[in-house]
Design a protein around this motif. Structure first.
Motif, short mmCIF file in Angstrom:
data_model
loop_
_atom_site.label_atom_id
_atom_site.label_comp_id
_atom_site.label_asym_id
_atom_site.label_seq_id
_atom_site.Cartn_x
_atom_site.Cartn_y
_atom_site.Cartn_z
N LEU A 71 0.80 -1.23 0.00
CA LEU A 71 0.00 0.00 0.00
C LEU A 71 0.83 1.28 0.00
O LEU A 71 0.38 2.33 -0.49
N VAL A 72 2.04 1.23 0.55
CA VAL A 72 2.83 2.44 0.77
C VAL A 72 4.08 2.45 -0.10
O VAL A 72 4.80 1.44 -0.18
N ASP A 73 4.35 3.60 -0.73
CA ASP A 73 5.59 3.80 -1.48
C ASP A 73 6.73 3.95 -0.46
O ASP A 73 6.68 4.87 0.37
N PRO A 74 7.72 3.07 -0.48
CA PRO A 74 8.78 3.12 0.53
C PRO A 74 9.62 4.39 0.49
O PRO A 74 10.21 4.77 1.51
N ASN A 75 9.66 5.08 -0.63
CA ASN A 75 10.47 6.30 -0.75
C ASN A 75 9.72 7.54 -0.27
O ASN A 75 10.26 8.36 0.46
N THR A 76 8.48 7.67 -0.70
CA THR A 76 7.71 8.88 -0.36
C THR A 76 6.86 8.73 0.90
O THR A 76 6.37 9.71 1.45
N LYS A 77 6.66 7.47 1.35
CA LYS A 77 5.80 7.17 2.50
C LYS A 77 4.35 7.59 2.25
O LYS A 77 3.60 7.91 3.17
#
Length: 388
Positions: free
Chosen positions: A142-148
């Motif tokens: 669910l979450v983009d690891p770079n942008t959170k």
């Protein structure tokens, strides 16, 4: 009616129920006794057949249709206002029957809250739990690891979450449906359960930034418009004058001023570390609830009411606690004994002066040998009774 509500928006269940059952009816005692009859004191296991058998003999049957097990460990008790069914789970470590009774009272207050239907829609506890569980399972997807930030938009997230819920909770029925029927069921449940999709999406956003799950849940529970009166009512129960009295009895080996000083301190600053420890000693549930309200509420009036409830209940306790004990009435046999106290003895070699006679002696002008010797001894500090 207005008199069913105590001050500050709390809901007085006793007043609601005593209106039908009579002023002498003790709702709290009846509920406690009923639960004690069906809950194992050693293992916390609930014997529902016994509970429902005793419920049928109780006046509480007018407010609770039956007790039934619930499958979640997050709630100690639930209440369906339509069927009046109370759901219970077995007591876990640290839970007590008192805690269960308090949870039931909390839910029953919702059922008698006349303003409930007129408040704005808000994320329900069911959907809040659903959202946090879903995020916990699929966080990496669910979450983009770079942008959170969340990868999917609000609408898609609602559909995915409900699909997961139905495929998990209703596996046998849902998974056998053809794709088009599954889509219809998902859309139906989204419309039925999710009244505030914006709030659900906000929950996902807060969790994506790394905010603690418990903190997120507490925030929405405390700020739920349906919970305002019930949470304040819980505070009123957890820190009632009688609860303060029980605390004082536990520390009766201390002087009263020390007990009062400790209680004043926690009421003035309940969020301090030392105050927190004392509050836990009074009521660990109450301490937790106060900390959650004061940390998370956006309603300043709610904060003021928490302090006012605590202060007013403390003052009621103080009025009784600081009363001087009533003088003990002398037993009749003691009164009879006092009548003859220091009375003149009779019989040979056993005579003595009465107090009345001693008071009549004028030591500035004693008469006779005996009075002179008496006055000499008195001047030397001899101790004589002066009261009869």
């Amino acid at each position: 009616m207005w008199y069913k509500f105590a001050a500050y928006g709390t809901i007085d269940l006793q007043k609601y129920i005593s209106e039908n059952e009579g002023e002498d009816y003790d709702f709290d005692a009846e509920l406690e006794a009923l639960l004690q009859s069906g809950v194992s004191p050693n293992f916390g296991v609930i014997y529902f057949h016994k509970l429902n058998e005793n419920l049928a003999k109780s006046k509480l049957k007018n407010y609770i249709s039956q007790f039934a097990p619930i499958g979640t460990a997050k709630a100690l008790a639930t209440f369906d206002p339509i069927t009046k069914e109370v759901g219970l789970r077995d007591l876990q470590r640290g839970d007590t029957v008192d805690d269960m009774a308090q949870s039931i009272k909390h839910e029953l207050r919702h059922s008698v809250d006349k303003g409930r239907a007129h408040r704005q829609p808000y994320i329900s506890n069911l959907v809040l739990d659903m959202a946090t569980d879903y995020f916990s399972k699929y966080k990496d997807q669910l979450v983009d690891p770079n942008t959170k930030k969340l990868k999917d938009d609000q609408g898609k997230l609602m559909l995915m979450m409900i699909y997961d819920y139905l495929s998990t909770k209703m596996t046998d029925l849902f998974m056998k449906l053809p794709p088009d029927r599954k889509a219809q069921q998902v859309a139906k449940f989204v419309d039925k359960l999710i009244k505030r999709p914006d709030q659900v999406y906000e929950v996902f956003q807060r969790l994506a930034t790394g905010e603690d799950e418990k903190s997120v849940i507490s925030y929405y529970n405390v700020n739920h418009p349906q919970e305002y009166s019930t949470l304040l009512s819980d505070i009123n129960d957890f820190f009632s004058p009688s609860v303060f009295s029980k605390f004082a009895e536990k520390y009766s080996f201390l002087d009263k001023q020390s007990i009062v000083k400790a209680l004043k301190f926690v009421i003035q600053d309940p969020m301090s570390l030392n105050a927190s420890n004392v509050l836990k000693d009074i009521s660990w549930q109450g301490e937790y609830l106060i900390s959650q309200i004061l940390q998370h509420t956006e309603n300043e009036q709610m904060k003021r009411n928490v302090y006012k409830i605590m202060y007013d209940n403390f003052q009621k306790f103080l009025e009784e606690f600081m009363k001087e004990p009533a003088e003990t009435k002398e037993p009749d046999q003691f009164k009879e004994a006092k009548k003859g106290y220091n009375a003149p003895r009779t019989g040979k070699m056993k005579k003595r002066w009465s107090v009345k006679h001693k008071k009549s002696i004028d030591c500035s002008n004693p008469k006779g040998f005996s009075q002179k010797n008496y006055c000499k001894r008195k001047r030397r500090g001899g101790k004589y009774k002066t009261e009869g």
